[in-house]
Scaffold this motif. Structure first.
Motif, short mmCIF file in Angstrom:
data_model
loop_
_atom_site.label_atom_id
_atom_site.label_comp_id
_atom_site.label_asym_id
_atom_site.label_seq_id
_atom_site.Cartn_x
_atom_site.Cartn_y
_atom_site.Cartn_z
N ARG A 1 0.83 -1.22 0.00
CA ARG A 1 0.00 0.00 0.00
C ARG A 1 0.86 1.26 0.00
O ARG A 1 0.53 2.25 -0.65
CB ARG A 1 -0.95 -0.01 1.20
CG ARG A 1 -2.09 -0.98 1.00
CD ARG A 1 -3.03 -1.00 2.18
NE ARG A 1 -4.19 -1.82 1.88
CZ ARG A 1 -5.03 -2.27 2.78
NH1 ARG A 1 -4.85 -1.98 4.07
NH2 ARG A 1 -6.05 -3.01 2.42
N ILE B 1 1.96 1.69 -3.50
CA ILE B 1 0.83 2.18 -4.31
C ILE B 1 0.63 3.68 -4.09
O ILE B 1 0.41 4.44 -5.04
CB ILE B 1 -0.46 1.38 -4.00
CG1 ILE B 1 -0.35 -0.02 -4.57
CG2 ILE B 1 -1.69 2.10 -4.55
CD1 ILE B 1 -1.46 -0.97 -4.13
N ASP B 2 0.71 4.11 -2.84
CA ASP B 2 0.57 5.54 -2.54
C ASP B 2 1.63 6.37 -3.25
O ASP B 2 1.36 7.46 -3.75
CB ASP B 2 0.63 5.79 -1.03
CG ASP B 2 -0.59 5.27 -0.28
OD1 ASP B 2 -1.62 4.96 -0.93
OD2 ASP B 2 -0.50 5.15 0.96
#
Length: 97
Positions: free
Chosen positions: A9, A12-13
């Motif tokens: 995550r 992804i950010d």
């Protein structure tokens, strides 16, 4: 290397931040291009849209991305930018009346 969901995550950010910066760049260019267009048909430019879709599908395949997903994303993005351009043209016409 061990990844967990939090690591993925976080990555992804970071990609999202890059995508947003690139979208801002694309928007600036779209706004510049809008100055050359004189009517709604010029803004919608269906032949240009299909050319862009063909190009990005090929780029997606070469990059290991799903061409179908990339096409759907691009169609949504182009649609949003067309709406932006149409609104600007409409506002410009109102100002010039």
């Amino acid at each position: 290397m061990t990844d967990d969901l939090a690591d993925v995550r976080f990555a992804i950010d970071a990609v999202d931040a890059q995508v947003v910066r690139l979208l801002a760049d694309r928007e600036r260019l779209v706004r510049r291009a809008a100055a050359f267009k004189t009517d709604e048909q010029g803004v919608r430019a269906p032949a240009r849209v299909e050319a862009v879709i063909g190009k990005v599908r090929a780029l997606a395949a070469g990059a290991g991305a799903s061409p179908d997903v990339v096409e759907r994303v691009y169609r949504a993005m182009i649609g949003a930018f067309v709406e932006l351009e149409l609104a600007e043209h409409h506002d410009s016409l109102k100002r010039n009346q």
